[in-house]
Each structure stands twice: as structure tokens, then as C-alpha cells.
Design a protein around this motif. Structure first.
Motif, PDB file in Angstrom:
ATOM      1  N   PRO A 200       0.851  -1.316  -0.055  1.00  0.00           N
ATOM      2  CA  PRO A 200       0.176  -0.467   0.131  1.00  0.00           C
ATOM      3  C   PRO A 200       0.668   1.130   0.227  1.00  0.00           C
ATOM      4  CG  PRO A 200       0.087  -0.905   2.171  1.00  0.00           C
ATOM      5  CD  PRO A 200       0.585  -2.459   1.059  1.00  0.00           C
ATOM      6  N   PHE A 201       1.920   1.216   0.633  1.00  0.00           N
ATOM      7  CA  PHE A 201       2.860   2.388   0.613  1.00  0.00           C
ATOM      8  C   PHE A 201       3.565   2.435  -0.993  1.00  0.00           C
ATOM      9  CE2 PHE A 201       3.248   3.563   4.564  1.00  0.00           C
ATOM     10  CZ  PHE A 201       2.886   2.426   4.917  1.00  0.00           C
TER      11      PHE A 201
ATOM     12  N   GLN B 219       5.583   0.711  -2.992  1.00  0.00           N
ATOM     13  CA  GLN B 219       7.559   0.688  -2.892  1.00  0.00           C
ATOM     14  C   GLN B 219       7.700  -0.750  -3.207  1.00  0.00           C
ATOM     15  OE1 GLN B 219       7.812   2.351   1.487  1.00  0.00           O
ATOM     16  NE2 GLN B 219       8.778   4.031   0.248  1.00  0.00           N
TER      17      GLN B 219
ATOM     18  N   LEU C  32       0.675 -16.632   1.753  1.00  0.00           N
ATOM     19  CA  LEU C  32       1.443 -14.890   2.466  1.00  0.00           C
ATOM     20  C   LEU C  32       1.825 -13.669   1.588  1.00  0.00           C
ATOM     21  CD1 LEU C  32       2.302 -14.503   5.009  1.00  0.00           C
ATOM     22  CD2 LEU C  32       4.200 -14.597   4.772  1.00  0.00           C
ATOM     23  N   ASN C  33       1.227 -12.692   1.794  1.00  0.00           N
ATOM     24  CA  ASN C  33       2.454 -11.226   1.257  1.00  0.00           C
ATOM     25  C   ASN C  33       2.628 -10.376   2.225  1.00  0.00           C
ATOM     26  OD1 ASN C  33      -0.069  -8.346  -0.382  1.00  0.00           O
ATOM     27  ND2 ASN C  33       2.333  -9.150  -0.705  1.00  0.00           N
ATOM     28  N   LEU C  34       4.284  -9.923   1.386  1.00  0.00           N
ATOM     29  CA  LEU C  34       4.980  -8.754   2.904  1.00  0.00           C
ATOM     30  C   LEU C  34       5.646  -7.570   1.823  1.00  0.00           C
ATOM     31  CD1 LEU C  34       6.532 -11.602   4.876  1.00  0.00           C
ATOM     32  CD2 LEU C  34       4.512 -10.648   5.886  1.00  0.00           C
ATOM     33  N   PHE C  35       5.895  -6.924   2.481  1.00  0.00           N
ATOM     34  CA  PHE C  35       6.144  -6.371   2.137  1.00  0.00           C
ATOM     35  C   PHE C  35       7.619  -5.213   3.088  1.00  0.00           C
ATOM     36  CE2 PHE C  35       4.054  -3.023   4.202  1.00  0.00           C
ATOM     37  CZ  PHE C  35       2.632  -2.834   4.363  1.00  0.00           C
ATOM     38  N   GLU C  36       8.241  -4.388   3.017  1.00  0.00           N
ATOM     39  CA  GLU C  36       9.476  -3.798   3.909  1.00  0.00           C
ATOM     40  C   GLU C  36      11.258  -5.057   3.688  1.00  0.00           C
ATOM     41  OE1 GLU C  36      10.494  -1.462   5.527  1.00  0.00           O
ATOM     42  OE2 GLU C  36       8.306   0.099   4.833  1.00  0.00           O
TER      43      GLU C  36
ATOM     44  N   ARG D 113      13.387  -5.605   5.098  1.00  0.00           N
ATOM     45  CA  ARG D 113      13.915  -6.887   6.042  1.00  0.00           C
ATOM     46  C   ARG D 113      12.968  -7.977   6.442  1.00  0.00           C
ATOM     47  NH1 ARG D 113      15.587  -1.506   5.522  1.00  0.00           N
ATOM     48  NH2 ARG D 113      18.262  -1.319   4.834  1.00  0.00           N
ATOM     49  N   ALA D 114      11.890  -6.784   6.705  1.00  0.00           N
ATOM     50  CA  ALA D 114      10.994  -8.023   7.751  1.00  0.00           C
ATOM     51  C   ALA D 114      10.556  -8.869   6.770  1.00  0.00           C
ATOM     52  CB  ALA D 114       9.350  -7.778   7.654  1.00  0.00           C
TER      53      ALA D 114
ATOM     54  N   ARG E  93      13.363 -11.607   7.759  1.00  0.00           N
ATOM     55  CA  ARG E  93      13.268 -11.834   8.495  1.00  0.00           C
ATOM     56  C   ARG E  93      12.442 -13.163   8.650  1.00  0.00           C
ATOM     57  NH1 ARG E  93      13.959  -6.855  11.541  1.00  0.00           N
ATOM     58  NH2 ARG E  93      15.795  -6.202  12.900  1.00  0.00           N
ATOM     59  N   TYR E  94      11.284 -13.262   7.845  1.00  0.00           N
ATOM     60  CA  TYR E  94      10.244 -14.301   7.416  1.00  0.00           C
ATOM     61  C   TYR E  94      11.101 -15.192   6.712  1.00  0.00           C
ATOM     62  CZ  TYR E  94       6.902 -16.835   4.724  1.00  0.00           C
ATOM     63  OH  TYR E  94       6.162 -18.123   4.476  1.00  0.00           O
TER      64      TYR E  94
ATOM     65  N   HIS F 266      13.306 -17.055   9.601  1.00  0.00           N
ATOM     66  CA  HIS F 266      12.318 -17.975  10.836  1.00  0.00           C
ATOM     67  C   HIS F 266      11.747 -19.256   9.289  1.00  0.00           C
ATOM     68  CE1 HIS F 266      12.843 -14.737  13.557  1.00  0.00           C
ATOM     69  NE2 HIS F 266      12.007 -16.137  14.268  1.00  0.00           N
ATOM     70  N   SER F 267      11.188 -18.916   8.201  1.00  0.00           N
ATOM     71  CA  SER F 267      10.392 -20.307   6.840  1.00  0.00           C
ATOM     72  C   SER F 267      11.128 -21.217   7.078  1.00  0.00           C
ATOM     73  CB  SER F 267       9.484 -18.944   6.414  1.00  0.00           C
ATOM     74  OG  SER F 267       8.469 -20.095   5.858  1.00  0.00           O
TER      75      SER F 267
ATOM     76  N   ALA G  79      19.467  -1.180  10.023  1.00  0.00           N
ATOM     77  CA  ALA G  79      18.533  -0.311   9.754  1.00  0.00           C
ATOM     78  C   ALA G  79      18.313   1.230   9.772  1.00  0.00           C
ATOM     79  CB  ALA G  79      16.851  -0.740  10.052  1.00  0.00           C
TER      80      ALA G  79
ATOM     81  N   ILE H 184       4.407 -18.701  12.185  1.00  0.00           N
ATOM     82  CA  ILE H 184       5.654 -17.935  11.324  1.00  0.00           C
ATOM     83  C   ILE H 184       5.180 -16.689  10.390  1.00  0.00           C
ATOM     84  CG2 ILE H 184       7.707 -18.048   9.759  1.00  0.00           C
ATOM     85  CD1 ILE H 184       8.093 -20.357  10.987  1.00  0.00           C
TER      86      ILE H 184
ATOM     87  N   GLY I 244       6.040 -12.596  10.146  1.00  0.00           N
ATOM     88  CA  GLY I 244       6.097 -11.582   9.305  1.00  0.00           C
ATOM     89  C   GLY I 244       5.866 -10.888   9.208  1.00  0.00           C
TER      90      GLY I 244
ATOM     91  N   GLU J  32       6.855  -8.650  11.805  1.00  0.00           N
ATOM     92  CA  GLU J  32       7.702  -7.422  11.646  1.00  0.00           C
ATOM     93  C   GLU J  32       7.451  -6.533  10.496  1.00  0.00           C
ATOM     94  OE1 GLU J  32      10.224  -8.071  12.482  1.00  0.00           O
ATOM     95  OE2 GLU J  32      10.967 -10.248  14.023  1.00  0.00           O
ATOM     96  N   GLN J  33       6.561  -6.963   8.748  1.00  0.00           N
ATOM     97  CA  GLN J  33       6.187  -5.943   8.397  1.00  0.00           C
ATOM     98  C   GLN J  33       5.562  -4.696   8.913  1.00  0.00           C
ATOM     99  OE1 GLN J  33       3.922  -7.073   4.920  1.00  0.00           O
ATOM    100  NE2 GLN J  33       2.637  -5.571   5.585  1.00  0.00           N
TER     101      GLN J  33
ATOM    102  N   ASP K 292       8.720  -2.421  10.845  1.00  0.00           N
ATOM    103  CA  ASP K 292       9.491  -1.919   9.998  1.00  0.00           C
ATOM    104  C   ASP K 292       8.657  -0.619   8.930  1.00  0.00           C
ATOM    105  OD1 ASP K 292      12.084  -4.114   8.276  1.00  0.00           O
ATOM    106  OD2 ASP K 292      11.353  -3.788  10.344  1.00  0.00           O
TER     107      ASP K 292
ATOM    108  N   VAL L 201      -2.630   4.993   4.977  1.00  0.00           N
ATOM    109  CA  VAL L 201      -2.807   3.549   4.737  1.00  0.00           C
ATOM    110  C   VAL L 201      -3.103   2.879   5.940  1.00  0.00           C
ATOM    111  CG1 VAL L 201      -0.757   1.264   4.499  1.00  0.00           C
ATOM    112  CG2 VAL L 201      -0.877   4.012   3.580  1.00  0.00           C
TER     113      VAL L 201
END
Lengths: 206, 202
Positions: A50-51, A53, A62-66, A68-69, A72-73, A76-77, A99, B76, B80, B83-84, B87, B132
Motif C-alpha cells: 500500500p506504500f 514501494q 502470504l504477502n509481505l513488504f518491507e 528487512r521484515a 526475517r520471515y 524463520h520460515s 536500518a 511464522i 512475518g 515484522e512488516q 518496519d 494507509v
């Protein structure tokens, strides 16, 4: 393929995720996002970040952004695969240092000296001078740390070190290289992490 | 050995204290006066107190997984997402808000003039981030999932300035879902305890 990385070849944040996946020996699909035509502002991309970027990351549902997150995921995963990258407490502290302290001047210098020339834009020498001074202060702390520790977080390579690679790609190819080279422990650490086979593989991919 | 937290008057140490209370971990505090600190400027002092507070809360949330509130999610995948949003807080929420605190609350105490242009830019950046959040919180009770997590916790101490001395509570109140989320997280007993034991000094 269950893992997808949406980003661009030149983006430091995208590279951060790609080198992590490579260290973990994980296959992924790389989906280019055309920044120049504003692809990252379209609803289809905003639903992933949503940013607006890059990168955006998908692993199955699973959908992630950032970036460094995301790393990390991944650590772990996929703990059982490839290099172990789940951070200890001390390694996590140095990941925060990267960071919060290193990234601001490093990112500005990468933009001025690495990306702007590629886009035909003029470098702002005043910004470069000021940010080099900021970077030098951070690297003085790194120099003291690396005199007692092979990597930032301790004796093992960790995400704290890995997160630096993308900006190092640009900075070590610029006059800012001198700031790193002037500090022997920092210079040795930079040479070590940039020589890692996973990083070389990512650089060779495009 | 009991955990020691330096500078409980200020927001970043409060982030740590909040986590310790949620995890039912005993702690001690050591007072630090921002304006009289060790020949360092207030700005350098704040940076010193803020140093890596998110690494500290991650550590305690992980180490004391089996007690207190679960702050790192059940899976997990949920981790995630936590963590997101942690950040996001670090990159898109705290920086403009931190600058507002600096410009409007700390500069006057040190006789430094504030920059109206910068204040306006900070507010605009914060508003964009909160837009957001507004959208996210329309489909999710908390930022990462339907359970309170470290990502929500991390926002509380600095957000408190918005609704108090910064007088910019409208940034929260004008957004229905952000407002609902703020009421929820700021009414947790742990935060009430932090305010009671370590009231903000500005």
C-alpha cells in the motif's frame, strides 16, 4: 513457483530480499516492476504494497513488504534450509543499527552517486559531502566493533551483515569507497561479505 | 539480575517498558534528564535512549514467549506480518512524528527556532502513512492480524504525543478505523500503568 519477488534490478531493497533467498538456496520468480511507467502506483501493485514501494513479496498466500521484515520471515520460515539466518539478540541489535544509522546516509549516497547518474540526473555535491560525514561517524563505530568481532553480530555471518550488501554494491563503486577503505577492519569485512558466492550469484543474474 | 531501563520519562524507553509489562517481566529504571545529559545535546541524548529499542522488544517478546501476552503471533506467517508493520512504524511513522516532537516540544526548551515548513512536511508524511493505516485497519482489527502484537505496541508511546502535547489528535480522530484502533491499544492496562508510573515530562 510459490515465492515471488516484485521489484527492480537496480533497487537496493529488492536486492536485499534476493540475496537472502539465494543464501537460503530458495528458488523464486522475479517479477519486474516498471517504475518509470508508474506501475508501482497502480491498484494492482498497491494491493501488494500500500506504500507503493518495491519490493513486494509473495510466498503462497502470504504477502509481505518491507525488505528487512521479508528477510526475517525467510530466515524463520526456511530455518532448515541453506545458511542459518535466524538472528540472535546481538545480531538483531546490529540489524537495527544497519536500518536506523547506516541506511539513511548510505541510501542518500547511493541515490546521488549510483542511481542519479544512471538516470542522467546531476549529483548534488553538498548532499554527498554531508552524507559522507554522517557515514564516517557510523563506520567509526563499525571499525571499533569489527576489531573484536569477525562479523557485526558476532563470529557468524548474519542478516545484520547481509542487509548492507545492496548499498555496498553502489558505494564501493563510487568515490565513497575511500571512507570504507580508510578503516582496515571495515574494509576487510566489506571484502569478505561481498565475496560470498550467493552475492556474486545475484549480481551475475542480470 | 533485573532488567534496567534508562530514561523512562521518554518515549523510546516507554516502548521497552510497555513490552516488559505485557510480558510480566520485572524491571528497574534509571532516570536520565534529556536536557542535562552528559555534555550531549538533547538530540544526541534521544538517539542514545532510542538506540535499537525495537531490537530490545523483539528480544524480550521472543525470550519470554511462554509468559504474559503473546506479542509475536501464532504462526511464522503472522510473525512475518508483525515484522512488516514494525518496519513500517520505524520507516514511515516514527520519523516524521519524531521530528514533530523535536520541532514543537524540544526545540522551545533549548531556545532553538522551529521550522514551519518542516512541520508541515512532517504532518503531510504522517497523514499519508495514517491513510494507509486507515485502509488496513478497515479489514484487520490490529495492524498485523486480529490480535494485538508488537507492531501495535511499538506505536503507542510516540502516538501519545499526538493526542496530548502536540495537539494533533485530529490526525487520529479524523480517521475512523485509526481512531478505533488507538482507543483500543491505548486503553490496555499495560499502557495505563506506564503512564501512571512514568508520566511523560513533555
Amino acid at each position: 513457483m510459490t515465492i515471488k519477488v516484485h521489484g527492480s534490478v537496480f533497487s537496493t531493497a529488492t536486492l536485499r530480499v534476493r540475496v537472502c533467498l539465494t543464501e537460503k538456496s530458495l528458488d523464486y520468480e522475479f517479477i519486474p516492476v516498471d517504475l518509470r511507467s508508474g506501475h508501482h502506483k497502480l491498484d494492482s501493485f498497491l494491493s501488494l504494497n500500500p506504500f507503493g514501494q518495491i519490493p513486494a513479496f509473495q510466498d503462497g498466500d502470504l504477502n509481505l513488504f518491507e525488505s528487512r521484515a521479508i528477510t526475517r520471515y525467510i530466515a524463520h520460515s526456511y530455518a532448515g534450509k541453506g545458511i542459518p539466518l535466524v538472528s540472535s539478540a546481538v545480531e538483531d541489535v546490529w540489524a537495527e543499527v544497519e536500518a536506523q544509522r547506516y541506511e539513511p546516509p548510505a541510501a542518500k549516497l547511493t541515490w546521488e552517486l549510483g542511481i542519479k547518474p544512471m538516470l542522467g540526473m546531476a549529483t548534488d555535491d553538498d548532499v554527498v559531502k554531508a552524507q559522507e560525514a554522517e557515514l564516517a561517524k557510523v563506520l567509526d563505530v563499525y571499525e571499533a566493533r569489527l576489531a573484536h568481532s569477525k562479523y557485526l553480530g558476532g563470529e557468524a555471518f548474519s542478516l545484520a551483515d547481509l542487509h548492507h550488501l545492496p548499498t555496498l554494491k553502489y558505494l564501493m563503486a563510487s568515490p565513497v569507497k575511500a571512507v570504507f577503505d580508510a578503516r582496515p577492519h571495515v574494509a576487510a569485512w566489506v571484502a569478505d561479505i561481498m565475496a560470498r558466492p550467493s552475492w556474486q550469484k545475484v549480481l551475475a543474474e542480470y | 539480575m533485573v532488567v534496567k531501563v534508562y530514561g523512562p520519562d521518554y518515549a523510546c524507553p516507554k516502548r521497552v517498558i510497555l513490552c516488559l509489562i505485557e510480558k510480566e517481566i520485572d524491571y528497574e529504571t534509571v532516570d536520565v534528564d534529556l536536557l542535562k545529559g552528559e555534555h550531549l545535546s538533547p538530540q544526541a541524548m534521544i538517539l542514545k535512549l532510542c538506540a535499537e529499542s525495537r531490537a530490545i522488544i523483539r528480544y524480550y517478546a521472543e525470550k519470554y514467549r511462554s509468559q504474559g501476552s503473546e506479542l509475536l503471533g501464532k504462526t511464522i506467517e503472522e510473525r512475518g506480518l508483525i515484522e512488516q508493520w514494525l518496519d513500517v512504524e520505524a520507516h514511515n511513522f516514527q520519523p516524521p512524528l519524531y521530528d514533530l516532537v523535536y520541532q514543537l516540544l524540544i526545540n522551545p526548551k533549548t531556545g532553538v527556532a522551529s521550522d514551519p515548513k518542516r512541520i508541515q512536511e512532517d504532518e503531510e508524511k504522517l497523514a499519508k502513512t495514517l491513510d494507509v493505516y486507515e485502509k488496513r485497519l478497515s479489514v484487520s482489527k490490529y495492524l498485523a492480524s486480529d490480535t494485538f502484537s508488537l507492531a501495535d505496541l511499538s506505536h503507542i508511546p510516540f502516538s501519545n504525543y499526538l493526542v496530548t502535547t502536540l495537539k494533533k489528535g485530529y490526525l487520529i480522530r479524523d480517521r475512523k478505523n485509526v481512531s478505533r484502533w488507538w482507543d483500543d491499544i491505548s486503553s490496555r492496562p499495560s499502557w495505563k500503568k506506564v503512564l501512571e508510573l512514568h508520566p511523560p515530562v513533555f
